[in-house]
Design a protein around this motif. Structure first.
Motif, PDB file in Angstrom:
ATOM      1  N   TYR A  49       0.847  -1.208   0.000  1.00  0.00           N
ATOM      2  CA  TYR A  49       0.000   0.000   0.000  1.00  0.00           C
ATOM      3  C   TYR A  49       0.876   1.250   0.000  1.00  0.00           C
TER       4      TYR A  49
ATOM      5  N   GLN B 141     -10.038 -11.026   0.557  1.00  0.00           N
ATOM      6  CA  GLN B 141     -10.831  -9.812   0.699  1.00  0.00           C
ATOM      7  C   GLN B 141      -9.970  -8.666   1.227  1.00  0.00           C
ATOM      8  N   HIS B 142      -9.087  -8.966   2.186  1.00  0.00           N
ATOM      9  CA  HIS B 142      -8.186  -7.936   2.724  1.00  0.00           C
ATOM     10  C   HIS B 142      -7.253  -7.423   1.629  1.00  0.00           C
TER      11      HIS B 142
ATOM     12  N   ILE C 133      -7.766  -7.457  -1.687  1.00  0.00           N
ATOM     13  CA  ILE C 133      -8.514  -6.675  -2.680  1.00  0.00           C
ATOM     14  C   ILE C 133      -8.876  -5.305  -2.120  1.00  0.00           C
ATOM     15  N   SER C 134      -9.246  -5.253  -0.846  1.00  0.00           N
ATOM     16  CA  SER C 134      -9.598  -3.962  -0.231  1.00  0.00           C
ATOM     17  C   SER C 134      -8.422  -3.002  -0.254  1.00  0.00           C
ATOM     18  N   LYS C 135      -7.218  -3.510   0.048  1.00  0.00           N
ATOM     19  CA  LYS C 135      -6.027  -2.667   0.029  1.00  0.00           C
ATOM     20  C   LYS C 135      -5.695  -2.212  -1.398  1.00  0.00           C
TER      21      LYS C 135
ATOM     22  N   ARG D 162      -7.879  -1.782  -3.882  1.00  0.00           N
ATOM     23  CA  ARG D 162      -8.865  -0.800  -4.293  1.00  0.00           C
ATOM     24  C   ARG D 162      -8.644   0.557  -3.646  1.00  0.00           C
ATOM     25  N   ALA D 163      -8.085   0.573  -2.449  1.00  0.00           N
ATOM     26  CA  ALA D 163      -7.931   1.822  -1.701  1.00  0.00           C
ATOM     27  C   ALA D 163      -6.601   2.517  -1.954  1.00  0.00           C
TER      28      ALA D 163
ATOM     29  N   ARG E  12      -4.484  -0.195  -7.440  1.00  0.00           N
ATOM     30  CA  ARG E  12      -5.602  -0.399  -8.365  1.00  0.00           C
ATOM     31  C   ARG E  12      -5.213   0.014  -9.783  1.00  0.00           C
TER      32      ARG E  12
ATOM     33  N   GLY F 264     -11.764 -10.839  -7.524  1.00  0.00           N
ATOM     34  CA  GLY F 264     -13.085 -10.772  -6.907  1.00  0.00           C
ATOM     35  C   GLY F 264     -13.879 -12.039  -7.179  1.00  0.00           C
TER      36      GLY F 264
ATOM     37  N   ASP G 143     -14.165  -8.675   7.206  1.00  0.00           N
ATOM     38  CA  ASP G 143     -14.622  -7.544   6.405  1.00  0.00           C
ATOM     39  C   ASP G 143     -16.137  -7.403   6.482  1.00  0.00           C
TER      40      ASP G 143
ATOM     41  N   LYS H  17     -18.251  -5.890   4.475  1.00  0.00           N
ATOM     42  CA  LYS H  17     -18.921  -6.159   3.205  1.00  0.00           C
ATOM     43  C   LYS H  17     -19.034  -7.647   2.948  1.00  0.00           C
TER      44      LYS H  17
END
Length: 631
Positions: A364, A443-444, A446-448, A450-451, A455, A467, A527, A529
């Motif tokens: 990140y 999921q963790h 992908i979340s990182k 996307r944020a 990305r 996903g 998560d 979501k």
């Protein structure tokens, strides 16, 4: 420099520019008597400002600061004296008149050296390079009058150029250059010191604490910005202005003035980069330093473009290369750290592994240096295509437009992490927890992605593809954990069956549902979501099917005394339990935090879980019995 200082004035240099003054009585070619008169009159005027005289005013005061009109007359006097001496017969070099002229010229040059020191030592605002007409053509008079797009120089810089040109044209380039470079070099070196750039050796840096180095690196980064935009740039402009009549002298003076300070500035990163470290977190210091040089590279090349300053360019480039090598080595070390992780303990409830948290936090932060990293790894051999999953290349980049090296490197690092997580998932005895573990960790990841800038580095296709993998993991977990709950009901919930069979179906559903809830209550879904998506899926598949079965058969079973006790839950109750299991307050976590112990999945009057067994409370159980049925 030595050759320039000791040779006679270059004939091709233009005469010093004239400033508005009374017309000179000296003709182009003076007669002997006229030349003698000029020598005598100039000697008297110059002697008045002899810095070694007994006159306090001559020893202390500055002509240019005290009386500008007299300063201009003094320069004109020196100019006339030089012409007069040139007109005296050369064969009579030992004449008293020529000796007198030489003595007067020496006094005048000492005076101008002192004046040069005064001007060069003025407050920095007086020599503001921003007010100088850089490389303007014509004389100082032309500059004073202003030109299109140019600002007139300040009075101090005008005086500075007048003194420099007068000394050089009089044959005293050596003395002029020496005074100019000594004073301005001190100014630059002092400014570099005040900016916090110290002179370190490799041995000093090697033993220095990283906390101390971090402070010094931050000071260095700020110093680079100031040096390139103000300090060195200002000195370059000042040299160009002061030595307008001779580019070669101006270039050499600039090299002498800024050489040591610039070398110290650009050597520091190479020393830091040579300090070996196996801590991937230190990479960000090196990236900051690399960016500081890279972002100013065009200015470095244009400012230090002379042969005399080629060493500075080479030093800056060497530091840039060394920093890049160290960054690549630390990326390799980071990949090795992921690959070598040998922790055997499983995460309670299939939560997010600390390796996932550590890796994605690092990536990140790295993604924020996307442009810098892209430059560093541009010529770095990417992972071989066969070593990456084939589907990574499908839909993302064609053979005609291959993925950038930075994108491949980031994808490769995440792939190493995913492969490591697959191995850790095999440590779970319960396959459903293995799938939940993979779902939580993906999921963790992908979340990182996307944020952050990941990305854009990895692309939307990468996000979509992973996903889909995430949904597969979640569906497998659901199928194994909750499959028997759905199987306890008929394939057609509304099909006609006997009351006894319906009663047996209700009892089987109760048992399977309670077992599934008991298992799920000890597991984590980190998560929010993902929790909501899992709850919604179960509501569609479990609650809807049970609701249809309940609506079709609860009256039939309720009419049977033995069957009444087999109905424990309404469809609303089942939905309520699922909502409680996957609520925001339910068990969830990441391994880097203290691992949660199994706790009740419900609060208030809700059923509770203890030691993985189902224990509905009596009063709630009574409330769940359908209306009209006695227990």
């Amino acid at each position: 420099m030595r050759g320039l200082c000791f040779r006679s004035p270059t004939p091709s240099l233009p005469p010093p520019p004239r400033t508005p003054r009374a017309a000179s009585p000296v003709a182009r070619r003076l007669s002997d008597s006229s030349a003698e008169n000029v020598v005598e009159s100039s000697a008297a005027a110059i002697a008045k400002w002899d810095p070694e005289s007994r006159s306090p005013r001559a020893r202390v005061a500055s002509i240019f600061l005290e009386d500008r009109a007299e300063a201009l007359q003094f320069l004109q006097c020196v100019h006339d004296l030089r012409k007069a001496m040139d007109s005296l017969p050369s064969e009579n070099s030992g004449s008293e008149m020529l000796l007198q002229g030489q003595r007067s010229m020496q006094i005048a040059m000492k005076r101008l050296q002192k004046e040069l020191y005064h001007v060069l030592s003025l407050d920095g605002a007086c020599l503001d390079p921003g007010s100088i007409s850089v490389r303007s053509s014509g004389s100082i008079c032309d500059s004073d009058s202003g030109g299109e797009g140019l600002r007139p120089p300040s009075m101090a810089t005008t005086d500075l150029r007048s003194i420099v040109e007068c000394m050089i044209s009089s044959g005293y380039a050596k003395e002029c250059i020496a005074m100019y470079t000594v004073v301005r070099k001190w100014v630059v070196d002092e400014a570099i010191r005040r900016l916090g750039v110290e002179k370190f050796g490799a041995s000093q840096v090697k033993t220095m604490d990283w906390e101390v180095l971090e402070v010094k690196v931050k000071l260095w980064i700020d110093a680079v910005k100031v040096a390139m935009t103000s300090l060195f740039a200002g000195e370059r402009i000042l040299c160009d202005h002061s030595f307008f009549a001779s580019d070669s002298i101006g270039e050499l003076c600039f090299a002498e003035i800024c050489g040591d300070g610039a070398a110290r500035l650009f050597k520091f990163p190479a020393i830091i980069a040579r300090r070996s470290t196996k801590s991937p977190e230190k990479i960000f210091l090196l990236l900051d330093m690399y960016a500081a040089i890279s972002e100013n590279w065009l200015e470095i090349e244009s400012m230090f473009t002379f042969d005399s300053t080629s060493g500075i360019r080479s030093q800056a480039l060497a530091s840039l290369v060394r920093l890049g090598e160290s960054v690549r080595a630390m990326l390799t070390e980071f990949k090795s750290t992921i690959h070598k992780d040998s922790s055997k303990s499983v995460v309670a409830g299939g939560g997010v592994h600390r390796l996932t948290v550590y890796t994605m936090d690092h990536l990140y932060r790295l993604a924020a240096y996307g442009n810098t990293l892209a430059e560093i790894v541009a010529d770095w051999s990417p992972p071989a295509k066969p070593s990456l999953p084939e589907d990574y290349f499908e839909g993302s980049h064609s053979d005609e437009a291959p993925a950038p090296a930075i994108s491949l490197q980031m994808a490769w690092l995440i792939l190493v992490l995913l492969r490591k997580l697959e191995g850790k998932a095999e440590q779970y005895r319960d396959v459903s927890v293995s799938y939940l573990f993979l779902a939580n960790n993906l999921q963790h990841i992908i979340s990182k992605v996307r944020a952050s800038n990941l990305r854009y580095l990895l692309g939307e296709e990468w996000v979509a593809r992973h996903g889909r993998k995430l949904r597969q993991f979640a569906e497998n977990h659901e199928r194994i954990t909750w499959g028997e709950v759905g199987a306890s009901l008929p394939e057609d919930p509304r099909a006609a069956i006997s009351p006894a069979e319906a009663s047996e179906r209700f009892r089987r559903f109760n048992a399977r549902f309670e077992e599934a809830c008991g298992r799920e209550a000890t597991r984590v879904v980190a998560d929010l979501k993902l929790r909501e998506e899992m709850r919604a899926s179960l509501e569609r598949k479990v609650v809807r099917a049970y609701g249809e079965f309940y609506d079709a058969h609860w009256l039939t079973v309720g009419g049977e005394t033995s069957g009444a006790t087999s109905i424990k839950y309404t469809p609303e109750d089942v939905g309520y339990y699922l909502a409680g299991l996957f609520s925001e307050s339910a068990v969830s976590g990441i391994e880097s935090w203290p691992s949660p112990s199994p706790s009740p999945a419900f609060s208030g009057s809700s059923p509770s879980l203890s030691s993985g067994r189902w224990h509905p409370r009596t009063q709630l159980r009574e409330s769940l019995v359908p209306r009209g049925i006695s227990t």
